[in-house]
Design a protein around this motif. Structure first.
Motif, PDB file in Angstrom:
ATOM      1  N   ASP A  14      39.549  28.814  51.904  1.00 64.81           N
ATOM      2  CA  ASP A  14      40.285  29.501  52.961  1.00 64.81           C
ATOM      3  C   ASP A  14      40.076  31.000  52.796  1.00 64.81           C
ATOM      4  OD1 ASP A  14      41.431  27.180  54.203  1.00 64.81           O
ATOM      5  OD2 ASP A  14      42.815  27.041  52.514  1.00 64.81           O
ATOM      6  N   ALA A  15      39.513  31.647  53.777  1.00 61.59           N
ATOM      7  CA  ALA A  15      39.276  33.095  53.800  1.00 61.59           C
ATOM      8  C   ALA A  15      38.283  33.569  52.747  1.00 61.59           C
ATOM      9  CB  ALA A  15      40.591  33.857  53.663  1.00 61.59           C
ATOM     10  N   CYS A  16      37.422  32.702  52.249  1.00 60.66           N
ATOM     11  CA  CYS A  16      36.411  33.107  51.274  1.00 60.66           C
ATOM     12  C   CYS A  16      35.189  33.655  52.009  1.00 60.66           C
ATOM     13  CB  CYS A  16      36.000  31.926  50.394  1.00 60.66           C
ATOM     14  SG  CYS A  16      34.714  32.337  49.208  1.00 60.66           S
ATOM     15  N   PRO A  17      34.823  34.917  51.757  1.00 58.30           N
ATOM     16  CA  PRO A  17      33.702  35.514  52.482  1.00 58.30           C
ATOM     17  C   PRO A  17      32.321  35.212  51.895  1.00 58.30           C
ATOM     18  CG  PRO A  17      34.688  37.160  51.070  1.00 58.30           C
ATOM     19  CD  PRO A  17      35.523  35.900  50.922  1.00 58.30           C
ATOM     20  N   VAL A  18      32.248  34.469  50.793  1.00 60.02           N
ATOM     21  CA  VAL A  18      30.953  34.259  50.127  1.00 60.02           C
ATOM     22  C   VAL A  18      30.575  32.775  50.021  1.00 60.02           C
ATOM     23  CG1 VAL A  18      30.931  36.449  48.865  1.00 60.02           C
ATOM     24  CG2 VAL A  18      32.079  34.451  47.869  1.00 60.02           C
TER      25      VAL A  18
END
Length: 156
Positions: A14-18
């Motif tokens: 959740d909401a991990c940009p990588v």
């Protein structure tokens, strides 16, 4: 003759940009990768990548990861308490900005988190984290590659 250990990768998604970077590293090293979230999200089609959708709740994804991480595994998370749980299980934890959480740094990170929560609860404006940028992505890729190499060299 010793065989090389293959760690498992866990993404607190959740909401991990990588996520894309984790998929690439996981594919390069042929590592099982779990994408854990509270809602459906698209993942690449691969036998090595598994989507895990947990019940809605503040720590449901964290709890699932903490229950499954083991020695040598790598957890990608910005959540400091989850990072601490991963370290206690013998795993490694890396923030999306490339900062590795270690036994030496986790105490200070938890203390800073508690301080910031206290400041926010009193109405203090803390500004939040700096925007995620290209340098963070590069640092993350390097840190993840190093963590995988470290795990593969040692046998848990």
């Amino acid at each position: 003759m010793t065989s090389e250990f293959s760690p498992t990768l866990f993404i607190d998604a959740d909401a991990c940009p990588v996520k894309d970077e984790v998929y690439k590293v996981g594919q390069r090293y042929r590592l099982k990768t779990y994408v854990v979230s509270n809602a459906f999200m698209m993942i690449p089609t691969s036998l090595l990548i598994a989507r895990v959708i947990v019940e809605a709740g503040p720590d449901a994804a964290d709890d699932w990861i903490a229950d499954h991480v083991g020695p040598g595994d790598v957890v990608v998370t910005a959540d400091i308490p989850l990072a601490e749980r991963a370290l206690k299980a013998g795993g490694q934890a890396i923030a999306p900005n490339g900062r590795p959480f270690t036994e030496n740094s986790i105490g200070a990170a938890l203390a800073q988190r508690a301080l910031m929560e206290q400041l926010r609860s009193t109405g203090e404006f803390t500004g939040g984290p700096k925007p995620f940028d290209r340098n963070d992505r590069s640092r993350f890729l390097q840190a993840l590659d190093e963590a995988v190499q470290k795990a593969r060299r040692r046998r848990p």
